[in-house]
Design an enzyme around this catalytic site. Sequence first.
Site, mmCIF file in Angstrom:
data_model
loop_
_atom_site.group_PDB
_atom_site.id
_atom_site.type_symbol
_atom_site.label_atom_id
_atom_site.label_comp_id
_atom_site.label_asym_id
_atom_site.label_seq_id
_atom_site.Cartn_x
_atom_site.Cartn_y
_atom_site.Cartn_z
ATOM 1 N N ASN A 163 86.060 -21.925 -77.478
ATOM 2 C CA ASN A 163 85.720 -20.945 -76.495
ATOM 3 C C ASN A 163 86.579 -20.779 -75.243
ATOM 4 O OD1 ASN A 163 84.508 -23.075 -74.734
ATOM 5 N ND2 ASN A 163 83.370 -23.346 -76.284
ATOM 6 N N ASP A 194 77.674 -23.521 -80.372
ATOM 7 C CA ASP A 194 76.437 -23.258 -81.028
ATOM 8 C C ASP A 194 76.548 -23.642 -82.576
ATOM 9 O OD1 ASP A 194 74.980 -22.961 -78.697
ATOM 10 O OD2 ASP A 194 75.503 -21.050 -78.409
ATOM 11 N N LYS A 220 64.690 -27.003 -72.387
ATOM 12 C CA LYS A 220 65.397 -28.199 -72.538
ATOM 13 C C LYS A 220 64.912 -29.510 -71.764
ATOM 14 C CE LYS A 220 69.060 -25.551 -74.702
ATOM 15 N NZ LYS A 220 70.570 -25.474 -74.697
#
Length: 410
Positions: A216, A287, A349
């Site tokens: 990324n 991911d 989370k």
Amino acid sequence: MNSLTGKTIILGVTGGIAAYKAAALTSKLTQKGAEVHVIMTASAKQFITELTFQSLSKQRVYSDTFQERDPASISHIDLAGSADLVLIAPATANIIAKMAHGLADDMLSTTLLATTAPVMVAPAMNVHMYQHPAVVSNMNTLASRGVQFIEPGEGLLACGYVGKGRLEEPESIVRVVEQYFNIQADRAKGPLSGKKVMVTAGGTVERIDPVRYISNDSSGKMGFAIARAARAMGAEVTLIAARTDEAPPQDPEITLVRVESAQSMLDEVVSRWNSCDILIKAAAVADYRPKHSADAKIKKSGDTMTLELVKTTDILESLGKVKDNQFLIGFAAETGNAEYYAKDKLVRKNLDLIVANDVSREGAGFGTDTNIVSIYDADGLVLDLPISSKDEVARRLLTLAAERISGVTR
């Protein structure tokens, strides 16, 4: 009290004409209250005597690894262990090369390998030597290990050339040393003093084959800024960095761990989790990863290629489920509806704070030196920052964390 009072400084003097300046440096450091132990190379003794340094430092001068005068100790080990700072001035191209390659063939180079103290190097050499690719490479290697350099000055050199390579003046070197110890003293009083902070940075790399990967746009700049700010506030910092676009902080007191994949980052974070006080996950972790990574380069065949991906382990979510007293901070880099996604991520989370930023906005996100962020906790918006430097964002974020873990909320 002077910042050098009571400090033990090993002064390494190597074989250049600038060795005469090391005598003045020894005198000035001693007058400031430092205990100076001089180690000379054999070449240095061609320019100046041991007696000069002994008279100025009021300490024994060392030059021979095997000249042990006390059977109860090993000199280079004792010196290495007692040092608050090791300063090499003047530093020749030779000692810089030895340091870069781990050679230990005399008292000074052996002591350098044995010490865990911070090291400063003040180079002094001919301008062409200073610019030689081998010397530049060696200095870059040392800088990447946290060695600090005191840049040489420019002017007429002893060899007759004019240019960069003249040893910095003793007064200036003393100021640099004083500044270093002043910063250390400030850190000891900082709001995160005594805390262990772990920071992740950069973008993970998920291999398709040995020459291709999925990654990324994360540059690592935000994570690096957070690591610098945490150290400035007195924390013991571990920086776990994946692929980044710039060099990590050149601070010998920031522990740097390099990783590549999401799994390797997970392993490194988990191994340090139980001793961590604050974890800030600024890294952009993949991911998904390829289900199979080829051992050899995949050859082109056909008009299409199907790549099967599987989920990676969510590091933040995993730690959020098992956290005890740790303070957990995450980032939500979005391209729209950032507040909604950030709040959802915070709850799912089990985070203490989350930093949301819309990376599609100009001046925010990946690769820039600035950011635009909103910080949320379980009750909603805590801090809304307009466009600011990433260093300022890091400072404000860590100030919030320090207040929260000390029981002060705002």
